[in-house]
Design an enzyme around this catalytic site. Sequence first.
Site, mmCIF file in Angstrom:
data_model
loop_
_atom_site.group_PDB
_atom_site.id
_atom_site.type_symbol
_atom_site.label_atom_id
_atom_site.label_comp_id
_atom_site.label_asym_id
_atom_site.label_seq_id
_atom_site.Cartn_x
_atom_site.Cartn_y
_atom_site.Cartn_z
ATOM 1 N N PRO A 198 -4.450 10.201 5.465
ATOM 2 C CA PRO A 198 -3.178 9.687 5.995
ATOM 3 C C PRO A 198 -3.392 8.813 7.228
ATOM 4 C CG PRO A 198 -3.409 12.033 6.491
ATOM 5 C CD PRO A 198 -4.554 11.662 5.598
ATOM 6 N N GLU A 217 -7.585 20.864 6.210
ATOM 7 C CA GLU A 217 -7.183 19.981 7.319
ATOM 8 C C GLU A 217 -7.964 18.674 7.287
ATOM 9 O OE1 GLU A 217 -4.657 20.354 9.318
ATOM 10 O OE2 GLU A 217 -4.216 22.282 8.368
ATOM 11 N N ARG A 268 -6.030 -2.130 -13.041
ATOM 12 C CA ARG A 268 -5.159 -3.232 -13.497
ATOM 13 C C ARG A 268 -5.735 -4.600 -13.154
ATOM 14 N NH1 ARG A 268 -0.067 -1.698 -14.585
ATOM 15 N NH2 ARG A 268 0.718 -3.774 -14.113
ATOM 16 N N ASP A 297 3.254 -9.326 -11.584
ATOM 17 C CA ASP A 297 3.824 -8.121 -10.995
ATOM 18 C C ASP A 297 4.252 -8.343 -9.546
ATOM 19 O OD1 ASP A 297 3.582 -6.477 -13.187
ATOM 20 O OD2 ASP A 297 1.577 -5.788 -12.647
HETATM 21 N N1 SAH Z 1 -4.890 17.157 8.958
HETATM 22 C C1 SAH Z 1 -4.877 15.877 8.319
HETATM 23 C C2 SAH Z 1 -4.237 15.950 6.940
HETATM 24 C C3 SAH Z 1 -5.069 16.670 5.951
HETATM 25 S S1 SAH Z 1 -4.330 16.651 4.373
HETATM 26 C C4 SAH Z 1 -4.057 14.902 9.141
HETATM 27 O O1 SAH Z 1 -2.972 15.287 9.564
HETATM 28 O O2 SAH Z 1 -4.476 13.740 9.324
HETATM 29 C C5 SAH Z 1 -5.727 16.946 3.351
HETATM 30 C C6 SAH Z 1 -6.323 15.723 2.681
HETATM 31 O O3 SAH Z 1 -5.338 15.107 1.878
HETATM 32 C C7 SAH Z 1 -6.828 14.640 3.595
HETATM 33 O O4 SAH Z 1 -8.131 14.911 4.043
HETATM 34 C C8 SAH Z 1 -6.761 13.415 2.712
HETATM 35 O O5 SAH Z 1 -7.924 13.288 1.905
HETATM 36 C C9 SAH Z 1 -5.593 13.717 1.801
HETATM 37 N N2 SAH Z 1 -4.365 13.007 2.195
HETATM 38 C C10 SAH Z 1 -3.280 13.556 2.792
HETATM 39 N N3 SAH Z 1 -2.334 12.643 2.997
HETATM 40 C C11 SAH Z 1 -2.802 11.469 2.513
HETATM 41 C C12 SAH Z 1 -2.289 10.147 2.457
HETATM 42 N N4 SAH Z 1 -1.088 9.826 2.934
HETATM 43 N N5 SAH Z 1 -3.063 9.195 1.896
HETATM 44 C C13 SAH Z 1 -4.289 9.483 1.411
HETATM 45 N N6 SAH Z 1 -4.835 10.720 1.450
HETATM 46 C C14 SAH Z 1 -4.109 11.709 1.999
#
Ligand code: SAH
Length: 258
Positions: free
Chosen positions: A88, A115, A152, A167
């Site tokens: 994220p 996490e 794609r 697209d």
């Molecule tokens: N503690 C972290 C979130 C961990 S969620 C934080 O707050 O930054 C667990 C895993 O889900 C992450 O390591 C990532 O690989 C995936 N993930 C969560 N949200 C994501 C998003 N918006 N985009 C891509 N991967 C995501």
Amino acid sequence: MKIEVLTLFPELVEQVVRYGIPRRAVEAGLLALSSRDIRDYSERGDRRVDDRPYGGGPGMVMEPEPLARALAAARLAVGPARTIAMSPQGEPLSQAWVRRLAQEPALIVLCGRYEGADERVAGGIDLELSLGDFVLSGGEIAAMALVDAVSRWLPGALGHDQSAQCDSFAAGLLDHPHYTRPEHWRGRRVPEVLLSGDHRRIARWRMKQALGATWLKRPDLLEGLVLNDEQVELLREFIAEAAIANGEVEHEQHHPTA
Ligand code: SAH
């Protein structure tokens, strides 16, 4: 192109190439997807790869050693590859990134869980990509979205009648609306121009609708674009027509019928 996904849930990730365009890309030999179970690189008898966070607090952290070993094995398997962590905190995944990554010979994609990974693993990662400003419970769905979108853009993956060039986002605009049979449906008709057989008029109408949809739904996309004279004219027409339509709506609202 080769894509190798490092994950705790290989069966989940592999679903993405069981359907639709990613499946066809694999069948045509354009895409090879492999997944690698990070647990196979656990240093413990119980195959665990997570541990408690230093400093305390909730949740578990992915240990660095199994990840580093899985990454090394993936590099041996696919050769020179761009290494991406789904996170994220990454750059938002965009069509521009998808097109760029579709040019690469190989990608290694790391899916976090818990996490996330021990921060020291970041040194072995080239790029972090995010699906959007929300938190998933794991990187698998994000990795699957990446694999689908990239497939794609592999040359030959889309049929003749479906061009990725048409697209949304390809030309910086949203797509134009689409219609199919029946011509009359629940009191609503297909726009007359689409039945005309006049390809120039149809192309003009579609460009106008694409510009209009972008103006209505994603005006931020228009800010980054340089429109040509015809596009400027078409967007003016769309806005003028929308104003007329809105005027009628307001008129009706001011004179409600009981
Ligand atoms: N503690 C972290 C979130 C961990 S969620 C934080 O707050 O930054 C667990 C895993 O889900 C992450 O390591 C990532 O690989 C995936 N993930 C969560 N949200 C994501 C998003 N918006 N985009 C891509 N991967 C995501």
